[in-house]
Every structure is written in C-alpha cells, then in structure tokens.
Write a protein that holds these residues in place. Structure first.
Motif, PDB file in Angstrom:
ATOM      1  N   LEU A 541       0.860  -1.180   0.000  1.00 44.04           N
ATOM      2  CA  LEU A 541       0.000   0.000   0.000  1.00 44.04           C
ATOM      3  C   LEU A 541       0.899   1.233   0.000  1.00 44.04           C
ATOM      4  CD1 LEU A 541      -2.907   1.106   0.207  1.00 44.04           C
ATOM      5  CD2 LEU A 541      -2.648   1.068   2.703  1.00 44.04           C
ATOM      6  N   PHE A 542       0.836   1.998  -1.086  1.00 44.86           N
ATOM      7  CA  PHE A 542       1.690   3.185  -1.256  1.00 44.86           C
ATOM      8  C   PHE A 542       3.168   2.834  -1.089  1.00 44.86           C
ATOM      9  CE2 PHE A 542      -2.326   4.881   0.634  1.00 44.86           C
ATOM     10  CZ  PHE A 542      -2.839   5.406  -0.546  1.00 44.86           C
ATOM     11  N   GLY A 543       3.532   1.661  -1.606  1.00 47.98           N
ATOM     12  CA  GLY A 543       4.923   1.261  -1.573  1.00 47.98           C
ATOM     13  C   GLY A 543       5.388   0.694  -0.251  1.00 47.98           C
ATOM     14  N   PHE A 548      -3.907  -7.247   6.561  1.00 47.99           N
ATOM     15  CA  PHE A 548      -5.293  -7.244   7.009  1.00 47.99           C
ATOM     16  C   PHE A 548      -5.623  -8.610   7.595  1.00 47.99           C
ATOM     17  CE2 PHE A 548      -9.888  -7.894   6.099  1.00 47.99           C
ATOM     18  CZ  PHE A 548     -10.380  -6.909   6.953  1.00 47.99           C
ATOM     19  N   VAL A 549      -6.268  -8.615   8.765  1.00 44.63           N
ATOM     20  CA  VAL A 549      -6.545  -9.860   9.490  1.00 44.63           C
ATOM     21  C   VAL A 549      -8.008  -9.883   9.902  1.00 44.63           C
ATOM     22  CG1 VAL A 549      -5.901 -11.341  11.431  1.00 44.63           C
ATOM     23  CG2 VAL A 549      -4.182  -9.828  10.404  1.00 44.63           C
ATOM     24  N   VAL A 550      -8.652 -11.028   9.705  1.00 46.44           N
ATOM     25  CA  VAL A 550     -10.004 -11.259  10.197  1.00 46.44           C
ATOM     26  C   VAL A 550      -9.999 -12.527  11.036  1.00 46.44           C
ATOM     27  CG1 VAL A 550     -12.426 -11.633   9.619  1.00 46.44           C
ATOM     28  CG2 VAL A 550     -11.018 -10.204   8.143  1.00 46.44           C
ATOM     29  N   ASP A 551     -10.451 -12.434  12.268  1.00 46.99           N
ATOM     30  CA  ASP A 551     -10.589 -13.591  13.157  1.00 46.99           C
ATOM     31  C   ASP A 551     -12.039 -13.681  13.619  1.00 46.99           C
ATOM     32  OD1 ASP A 551      -7.917 -14.240  13.043  1.00 46.99           O
ATOM     33  OD2 ASP A 551      -7.388 -13.197  14.895  1.00 46.99           O
ATOM     34  N   TYR A 552     -12.627 -14.858  13.487  1.00 48.80           N
ATOM     35  CA  TYR A 552     -13.962 -15.078  14.051  1.00 48.80           C
ATOM     36  C   TYR A 552     -13.963 -16.390  14.822  1.00 48.80           C
ATOM     37  CZ  TYR A 552     -18.826 -16.264  14.694  1.00 48.80           C
ATOM     38  OH  TYR A 552     -20.016 -16.615  15.271  1.00 48.80           O
ATOM     39  N   LEU A 588     -11.225  -7.481  13.554  1.00 49.10           N
ATOM     40  CA  LEU A 588     -10.701  -6.979  12.290  1.00 49.10           C
ATOM     41  C   LEU A 588      -9.451  -6.167  12.596  1.00 49.10           C
ATOM     42  CD1 LEU A 588     -14.041  -5.677  10.711  1.00 49.10           C
ATOM     43  CD2 LEU A 588     -13.034  -7.957  10.490  1.00 49.10           C
ATOM     44  N   GLU A 589      -8.374  -6.498  11.929  1.00 52.72           N
ATOM     45  CA  GLU A 589      -7.089  -5.872  12.255  1.00 52.72           C
ATOM     46  C   GLU A 589      -6.414  -5.383  10.978  1.00 52.72           C
ATOM     47  OE1 GLU A 589      -2.926  -7.208  14.506  1.00 52.72           O
ATOM     48  OE2 GLU A 589      -4.755  -8.388  14.745  1.00 52.72           O
ATOM     49  N   LEU A 590      -5.880  -4.173  11.017  1.00 59.18           N
ATOM     50  CA  LEU A 590      -5.132  -3.613   9.897  1.00 59.18           C
ATOM     51  C   LEU A 590      -3.816  -3.065  10.422  1.00 59.18           C
ATOM     52  CD1 LEU A 590      -4.953  -2.800   6.895  1.00 59.18           C
ATOM     53  CD2 LEU A 590      -6.041  -0.626   7.525  1.00 59.18           C
ATOM     54  N   ASN A 591      -2.720  -3.584   9.900  1.00 62.86           N
ATOM     55  CA  ASN A 591      -1.385  -3.148  10.298  1.00 62.86           C
ATOM     56  C   ASN A 591      -0.682  -2.565   9.076  1.00 62.86           C
ATOM     57  OD1 ASN A 591      -1.828  -4.362  12.880  1.00 62.86           O
ATOM     58  ND2 ASN A 591      -1.352  -6.346  11.956  1.00 62.86           N
ATOM     59  N   TYR A 592       0.036  -1.461   9.291  1.00 62.10           N
ATOM     60  CA  TYR A 592       0.624  -0.764   8.151  1.00 62.10           C
ATOM     61  C   TYR A 592       1.956  -0.136   8.534  1.00 62.10           C
ATOM     62  CZ  TYR A 592       1.066   2.476   4.208  1.00 62.10           C
ATOM     63  OH  TYR A 592       1.518   3.162   3.111  1.00 62.10           O
TER      64      TYR A 592
END
Length: 745
Positions: A541-543, A548-552, A588-592
């Motif tokens: 993403l932008f270099g 992205f993580v989804v746990d249920y 829901l997890e987003l790491n960047y």
C-alpha cells in the motif's frame, strides 16, 4: 456447529497427499539455531523459513535443484539437492566486503503472526514487552490487540485478562509449555511473573494443541523465560511511578562451561504511599511488597542431542488494601475500619530434559516435570479466605515422522496432581484432584501451502471422570501473502469458583451455591466447544507493507459454572448452566508500515456473549460489546555506539458494558444498567545512550479518565450495599513513570 469438527477432520484426511521433501537445520557460526532464516528453491516460489529451533521442511520440486539459504548479516548459502535428505548448514557471517551482496535493512516485527503454523498463533518478543513498563506479564498485553486487559476490582489494582471475550480461567496459561497459572493462582498468578524474566510470549487463539492438557477453551498463552545460554552477564532495571510503585530487577548470568549456563533472577517491588484520588475513603491501589527469586540452569550438548533446564523459585507477595485509616494491627477482622490483607507464598521446582536422536534429527523425546506450592492467607473485612495448593505435573512426549517429514506425530502421557486446602471462614472446601492422560497428535505439513494438526487425548480424572478431547487445526495458503486457518476443539475443566472470583469477597454479597450433586463444589464440570476461522492477507500500500486480518471464533458451552450477579445485589449465585451460553468474537485488524521504522497497528473487536441466567438471557457483565485499538510505534535508526530513540503510543476505546444488577438498592447506591463508553491513552519514550544504558519515561491513562463511582456503599462498608467488584474503568487517574536499564554484555 459440532458437526463442523468432523467435517474439518474428514477434509484434513482426504487432503493429505504423498510428497517427497527435504528437511534440515540452519545454524550460526556458534552452532546455535538461526530462527527465521529463508530457505527456497532458486527461481521458484517454493520457500519456507526456519522455526525457533532453526529447522525447516521443504518439498522437492522438478523446477530446480539449487537450494538457497539466507539470513541478514550472513553469506547466502547455495547447495545442490537432488534427492530427499536431512541437511545441516552453518552460515558464515558476512564480512561486509562481498561486492555482489544486496543488504536488506529489515527490522523484525516485535509482534508477529505465524504464516506457517496450523494454529492461529502470534508471538510477542521481548522488544514488544519493552513498549510499556512491563512490570509483570499481567501488564504486558496493553499493546496486543488480541488480549483485553481490565481491572478486576476497586481494591487490589489487579489486572484481569480476557481473550475471545472469556476470562483467563478459560485460557491455558503455561510457562515453557508447563501449565503454570491455574487453580489457586488464577486471580493473581500473572502478576507473580516479572516482565524482565520473559523472552517471548506465544498467544494461540481457539482450542490449542492437546499435548499440554484438556483445560484450554478459548486459547493458550505460553511464555518463554530467558535462556541462560543466551543471557548477558548482567542486567539491571529500575522503575518508579507517581503511584508510589517502585521496582528493581537484576539478572546475573554465568557460563560455567560450553555446556552449562546459569542465571540468577532477582525481583522486588513495593508501593509505600496511600492514594485516594476519588476521595471515597478507600485506597485506589494496595500497599504492597514482593520479593521474587529464581535460579535457572541450562545444559546444552548439541553434538550428542541433549538439552535440559532446571528452575528453582521462591516468591513472597504481601498486599494491604481497604479504607485509608485501616490499621491491620488494631483493625483486622473488626468493624473499626474495613480492610484486607492478601499474603501469598509460592515455591516452584521445574525441569525439562530433551533428547534429539543424532542419526534421526527429526525424532526426539522429552520429559517435563514441575512441583508447585502456593499458599494464600487473606481476609476481606470480616471474611477470611485461605487456600493452599500443592501440585505436581509431569509429561513425557515422543515425536517422530511417518515415512517422511511431511507426516509428523507426537504422542505421550501426562499426570497431574493437585491437593487443595481451601477455607472460607470455617467452611472447608478442601479436596484432591488427580488425572492421568494419553495423547496423540498428527501433523501434515507440505511446507508450502497446506498443513493440518489433528489430535486427541483420553484422560481419567477422579472428579471429572473419563473423557475424550478432540481438536483439529487447518492452514491453507490460497495465494501469495494469504493465509486461511480453521480450528475446532473441545475443552473441559473444573471451575475453582472462589479462587477465580476473589473480587467478590470485597463486597457484602452472600455466596450461595445451588448444589446439584456434582463433584466440584456440588456443581458439574465445565464443558465447551470452540470453533474459529482466521484469514490474513498481506499487500503493498503506497509502496509499504500492509496486513489485514479477520478472526472469528465461537464458544458454545455444554455446561458452565454460572456466576450470577443479576439475581440480587446482595447475593451471588453459583449454579449449573440450564440453557445456552455462548461467546462470539470478531476481530478486524489492519497493520501498516507508514514509513521505515514507523508502524501503526489497529483493531476493531465485536463481542456477542450471552448466558441463560435465572432472570433470562443476558449479556455477560463487565464486557464491552465494541472495542477499538490503535498502537503507533516509531524508532530512529541505531547510531554509532547504539544510540536510538523509540516512541510508542496506545489508544483504547471501550464501548458500553452491561453492569450487574443493583436496581433494588437505594438510588444513591445503584449503577445504571450500562456503563458509559470511554477512552484510554498510554505512551512511552525510550532513549538508548548506548548498547549498555537506556532510560524510559511514560504515562498511563494520560486522558485521566476515572470511574466516578467505584465503590458502592463506601460510607458503610459493613452494610448491605457495599460492593467493590463492579469496575469497568480505571479507579486511579493519570500515572507517570520513569526507569532505566543497564546491561553488561
């Protein structure tokens, strides 16, 4: 939902196919394992990475016979492989003069999710633990989105952790894969492990492997202590806070020979000042002191295949809490002033012995054994509560392969013995638990895009009876940078209803057990099924790198020891579940990676947790349905001599929480049905002056949010409305701290 387990198991069996592989081990120049080394076939996408022991398995391919092994700071090794074999390679350090080398500056993440394990496991390294003033591991999860950290009551300042919306008794908490925080130590056990002793923490969501036991329901937490062979000669950490808490940690290490190493761990903490920031006449945090000592030995003979650990530990912990004017010398067990003392002695001896067959490095046998003595003497107002637990645990594990390294298995036996002496005033709840179990766990791993772990164990327990525990975990990588996981399994446990709910002693509630003739306080054992799926997708993403993580996960209780706080504010009922009880958890997890060395970690969590109480189907109390988490971490490049700055900021938003019923109390001694939502902010700055010396300063609850009314009936603590257990937010306001770390390498 239970049929899902059998569908997954059938799918796992039919998906297994014959394949020829190579396996091996990667070592450094000192013949120590190199975890995280890259192994791949030249000009292909068939690749893997070495595990914590430096081992790997990789399928043969007809596209290439050139195997490459690389690790940052070492010369890339290339070898020709045309047939299945076991390879041991020692990498050479890079001299810095190779003209054709491409040097990658890649910082290893302090919190990593495994892409190759079948279980949904993330690992917190010691670097992650240093993001906050990790005084003990109960306080080490503030920067981890998978774990929720709450205060258990308004008296002790004790942290309670939850995973998948369920409290810590539903987790198997182990020290180097030996069950550690259980039984009598459930309430305070995590606070008895200093953070500086810990090398890493592995967090597994859902039903974990069967090797360590049958008790885990929502997951497993395993913490690894610092290994003497890897420790530095001397380490010192000093800490002080505006909450009058002071702490000192020291490690002294010595290498006696090339095979024997030992570390002496010393820890002490104290809180000396009385704080009452909300002016309710009660201490916000207890007066406390602790001394904690451990001597750890390691024997390592890699050539002959032997490794062993031996630990000796003793701890004394003292807490005093209650009204500001309480004096235990004159007011203990009187109505002069309400007060409490909790004094705990703990001693442990544990050992591990492992042997890897030199001519068959994929085959090993290990023995684990531990003896634990835990003795708590306490009183809360006019109620005394004493519990002593003497425990012995042993486990023997044999691991090998079936035909080739694609197909692995572990099998063994374990024995557990617990003797409890438990008293509430004059009521005697003493008992003895013992169990013998056998387990078998099969693993198929093609080291590329598919793996499965299917296991089961059969146990015979003197109070739980004879029972079978099945569990299965699947991993599939459908495309590049994507990992899909699924798991299902069963857990069973004996609820220690008083030890696990000690916060209720800080109230006027009458504890009533609705005896149903069961063998555990008159109740039946808790039984639950856990099912879950997880998906991870990495992408640019932008270099920069993003993830992205989804746990249920869903937990269904067949039976549960229900703790009912809705019947009456003057009573707590314990009874067997009659109806449904479940916990749904979505994360829901987003790491960047915003820029190099600047990372953001975000997560949203949704919980749907309900139980059938006598008064109806109601949400589990003191659990936010919605939570939001953000962690920002930035560090500068390491300059000459080891100089560096590190900045960390953590934000938590908690939605409203259902509160226990207080509607029949007078208006001034009531809570609303739900708490307000609120936010918490923590931050820390660390400066390393060199590789030897660093200082850190930080703050907790920087926004100064406090629960306005923390204690019901504080003006009449011996009256019918007194309750310190309904805590949904911090009682103590802003807290700032500072410390230093000194190392001799």
């Amino acid at each position: 939902m239970r049929n899902l387990f059998f569908i997954m198991f059938l799918f796992a069996v039919t998906a297994i196919q014959a394949q020829t592989t190579i396996s091996g081990k990667v070592l450094d120049e000192q013949n120590l394992p190199l975890p995280g080394a890259n192994v791949w076939w030249l000009n292909t996408t068939v690749a893997t990475a070495t595990d914590a022991e430096g081992t790997f398995t990789l399928p043969l391919t007809n596209k290439s016979n050139k195997l490459l092994i690389s690790y940052i700071g070492y010369v890339t090794d290339t070898l020709t492989v045309d047939s299945p074999k076991y390879i041991t390679r020692t990498l050479k350090p890079s001299s810095g003069n190779e003209l054709n080398e491409v040097v990658l500056d890649k910082t290893r993440k302090s919190l990593e999710r495994s892409r190759v394990q079948a279980t949904n496991t993330s690992t917190m390294s010691s670097k992650e633990l240093l993001k906050a003033a990790c005084c003990n591991i109960a306080e080490s999860f503030e920067t981890n989105p998978s774990i929720d950290v709450n205060f258990s009551d308004a008296l002790t300042g004790n942290r309670q952790i939850k995973m998948l919306g369920l409290t810590s008794p539903y987790l198997l908490i182990a020290e180097e894969n030996i069950p550690a925080v259980r039984g009598a130590s459930q309430a305070y056990g995590l606070s008895f492990v200093p953070g500086t002793w810990v090398e890493s923490i592995q967090i597994t969501k859902g039903a974990g492997p069967v090797i360590n036991g049958y008790e885990s329901i929502s997951g497993q937490i395993n913490y690894e202590l610092i290994k003497p062979v890897d420790d530095i000669p001397f380490f010192l950490n000093l800490y002080g806070s505006t909450g009058s808490r002071f702490e000192a940690n020291a490690h002294v290490n010595r290498k006696f020979s090339d095979k024997w190493s030992s570390t002496l761990f010393l820890h002490t903490n104290t809180r000396v000042a009385k704080n009452d920031m909300n002016d309710d006449g009660f201490l916000d945090n207890p007066l406390a002191k602790q001394i904690n000592v451990m001597n750890r030995w390691q024997y390592n003979d890699a050539e002959k295949g032997w490794v062993s650990f031996l630990n000796f530990r003793y701890m004394r912990d003292e807490k005093q809490t209650g009204e500001i004017d309480f004096d235990p010398d004159t007011d203990k067990l009187t109505t002069n002033h309400w007060g409490s003392e909790i004094n705990t002695d703990k001693a442990d001896i544990s050992g591990k012995l492992g042997y890897v067959f030199p001519d068959m490095p994929f085959q090993s046998i290990g023995v684990q054994a531990a003896f634990n003595w835990h003795n708590q003497e306490s009183y809360f107002g006019l109620t005394t509560y004493d519990i002593e637990q003497k425990s012995f645990y042993s486990n023997i594990i044999f691991s090998s392969i079936i035909n080739n390294t694609l197909n692995k298995f572990s099998t063994g036996l374990n024995f557990t013995y617990d003797n409890y002496g438990e008293f509430i005033n004059t009521a005697d709840y003493s008992r003895t638990d013992n169990s013998v179990g056998a387990f078998f766990e099969y693993t198929y791993d093609n080291a590329d895009d598919f793996s499965v772990v299917a296991g089961g164990r059969f146990d015979v327990h003197n109070r739980l009876g004879a029972f079978f525990t099945p569990r299965v975990h699947l991993r599939y990588n459908p495309w590049r940078e994507a990992t899909f996981r699924a798991s299902a399994g069963r857990g069973k446990r004996a609820a220690n209803i008083f030890a696990e709910n000690q916060s209720l002693f800080g109230s006027s509630r009458v504890m009533s057990i609705l005896n149903s003739g069961g063998k555990i306080y008159g109740l039946d054992p808790e039984i639950a099924w856990n099912y879950g799926v997880s998906f991870i997708q990495g992408f640019p993403l932008f270099g920069k790198n993003a993830e992205f993580v989804v746990d249920y996960y869903r937990t269904d209780f067949q039976n549960q020891a229900v703790v009912d706080l809705y019947a009456s504010p003057q009573e707590v009922l314990f009874y067997n579940l009659d109806g449904k009880s479940y916990a749904n958890s979505l994360q829901l997890e987003l790491n960047y990676e915003i820029t190099h060395h600047f990372n953001i970690r975000t997560a949203y969590k949704y919980y749907d947790i309900k139980t059938d109480y006598f008064s109806g189907t109601i949400e589990r109390p003191l659990q936010a349905k919605h939570r939001f988490f953000t962690n920002l971490a930035y560090e500068t490049h390491v300059k000459e001599g080891g100089r560096q700055w590190k900045f960390d900021f953590t934000y938590n938003w908690m939605g409203k929480q259902r509160l226990p019923y207080t509607g029949s109390n007078p208006a001034e001694e009531r809570f609303d049905n739900y708490s307000p939502s609120f936010s918490l902010m923590n931050a820390q700055v660390t400066h390393s002056f060199s590789s030897v010396f660093e200082v850190y300063i930080g703050g907790e609850n920087i926004g100064n949010y406090q629960q306005k009314k923390a204690i019901l009936g504080s003006n009449d603590p011996f009256g019918p409305y007194f309750d310190t257990s309904i805590i949904y937010a911090p009682v103590f306001g802003q807290m700032y701290y500072a410390g230093l770390r000194f190392k001799i390498k």
